[in-house]
Design an enzyme around this catalytic site. Structure first.
Site, PDB file in Angstrom:
ATOM      1  N   CYS A 228      53.321  32.367  44.787  1.00 40.53           N
ATOM      2  CA  CYS A 228      53.149  31.456  45.909  1.00 40.53           C
ATOM      3  C   CYS A 228      52.247  30.300  45.466  1.00 40.53           C
ATOM      4  O   CYS A 228      51.329  29.905  46.165  1.00 40.53           O
ATOM      5  CB  CYS A 228      52.582  32.164  47.122  1.00 40.53           C
ATOM      6  SG  CYS A 228      51.256  33.288  46.756  1.00 40.53           S
ATOM      7  N   GLY A 229      52.497  29.800  44.279  1.00 38.48           N
ATOM      8  CA  GLY A 229      51.767  28.642  43.798  1.00 38.48           C
ATOM      9  C   GLY A 229      50.281  28.930  43.652  1.00 38.48           C
ATOM     10  O   GLY A 229      49.898  30.001  43.221  1.00 38.48           O
TER      11      GLY A 229
END
Lengths: 288, 133
Positions: free
Chosen positions: A88-89
């Site tokens: 998720c980055g």
């Protein structure tokens, strides 16, 4: 130049990765919408609670409650909300960075209460002091879960394990913007006096059952629970947002790589054909 | 002068359960059930687990609450509940099982029993049964 077969294999592998990232992006988008709805649904309760509390604090100054009591800060706790999963980055990394910074700046002794597997794993790896951990809250945290965590934290506070508790979570600004934030959870800072728009005389008329202090005693824990619940929802919405963005750019990158590889595949194919023609032609030449 | 109805709002942290004009309502306050009629004086009270009864044009409906509090102001009764279930939503069989479980626990008094918690669970179950019937 790599052979045609190798290039083909790479294209295939990237394509399947792209399919996964695309699917994850869509799933995250659907979950994001749901989380956002929950954030909105939680608002009326939180607003009302704050209103009642403001009035109570404004009307009856000098109310006492263990959760309001400010003690010397010897041991400071941090409740850190992270995701259970990665991909998720910078979502988890940003939260951890903010926590690290807070820990560095904190002169008093510190201990952590991670919520979410990623945060817990990190804290374990770094051997920070961990009082309690919560993982696997799922994609739709509910109020019961928030209450459980809040109650435990309040208990720790009242037992004197912590003299102050901060909450580190990701504030949801929009689907593509999330802001790691830290707020103080305990002792409760009474919301500021609403002031001019609400005359003090108004609050004096209220009947409190059983008493202002009694109402305060039921209200304060709920205030903490609601704050934590809201943070959980915001963090979850942020996680989905971050994942959606990360997976979106991963899909774009994959598409770009596929384009480049297709180009070199075609080049390799053309080169092979040219070579073959050349061979045929020169073979025919030699026969003359 | 007095309005004929009062606006009742029941809000939980997760959603708004109900928002209705009612003729009267009765809530489980800390010191016993408390009735609210239109034009009630401003009031803030804590609520226990119990049943909220409200009447619309002579028809009475019930709702199970598990604690919270209520604010009455400007002819509006806002109930902030931890959880709230409408009578028709309640699974009676489940509530009865919960009641039996809680009663069993309280009767056996095993070591390490959280008496307060068991009693609260019993209260909640009773409230749901009453609201569901």
């Amino acid at each position: 130049m790599p052979g045609m077969r190798d290039i083909k294999r790479r294209i295939r592998s990237i394509k399947s990765t792209q399919q996964i990232t695309k699917a994850m992006k869509m799933v995250a988008a659907a979950k994001l919408r749901k989380s956002q709805e929950k954030v909105v649904a939680a608002r009326p309760y939180a607003n009302k609670l704050r209103q009642v509390m403001e009035r109570l604090v404004a009307g009856a100054a000098g109310l006492q409650h263990p959760l309001l009591e400010v003690r010397p800060r010897q041991r400071v706790g941090f409740v850190v909300l992270t995701a259970d999963r990665g991909l998720c980055g910078g979502y988890n990394a940003n939260i951890i960075r903010l926590t690290e910074q807070a820990l560095r700046e904190e002169a008093a002794e510190t201990a952590l209460v991670p919520v979410g597997r990623k945060g817990r794993d990190y804290i374990r790896r770094r051997r920070y002091q961990m009082v309690q951990e919560y993982t696997d809250l799922g994609d739709n945290p509910n109020f019961i879960q928030a209450r459980e965590i809040a109650r435990r934290v309040m208990q720790l506070y009242q037992e004197g394990v912590f003299d102050e508790v901060n909450l580190v979570y990701t504030e949801f600004l929009s689907a593509i913007r999330q802001q790691p934030t830290m707020v103080r959870l305990l002792p409760i800072q009474p919301p500021p006096d609403p002031g001019a728009d609400q005359p003090a005389a108004d609050s004096a008329e209220y009947i409190y059952e059983p008493s202002p202090a009694g109402v305060l005693a039921t209200l304060l824990p709920r205030y903490v629970e609601t704050q934590l619940y809201r943070a959980l929802l915001e963090a979850k919405a942020s996680e989905h947002g971050a994942r959606m963005t990360a997976m979106g750019s991963a899909s774009d990158n994959a598409a770009e790589m596929i384009d480049k590889l297709t180009l070199s595949f075609n080049r390799a194919r053309q080169a092979a054909i040219t070579k073959e023609i050349l061979e045929v032609v020169s073979g025919a030449e030699a026969l003359k | 002068m007095a309005a004929k109805t009062i606006l009742m709002e029941i809000v939980t942290p997760e959603r708004i359960v109900l928002q209705k004009e009612v003729d009267s309502l009765v809530v489980p306050a800390f010191e016993g059930y408390l009735g609210v009629l239109p034009g009630h004086a401003p009031l803030v009270t804590g609520l226990k687990a119990g049943v909220v009864k409200y009447t619309i044009r002579g028809k009475t409906s019930r709702l199970a609450l598990s604690g919270g509090f209520m604010e009455v102001v400007d002819n509006r009764a806002v109930i902030l509940a931890d959880t709230a279930e409408r009578g028709e939503e309640i699974d009676l069989a489940r509530a009865q099982r919960a009641r039996e479980r809680a009663q069993q626990r309280l009767k056996n008094r095993e070591a390490g029993l959280d008496v307060l918690r068991a009693e609260l669970a019993l209260q909640r179950a009773l409230a749901r049964i009453k609201a569901g019937e």
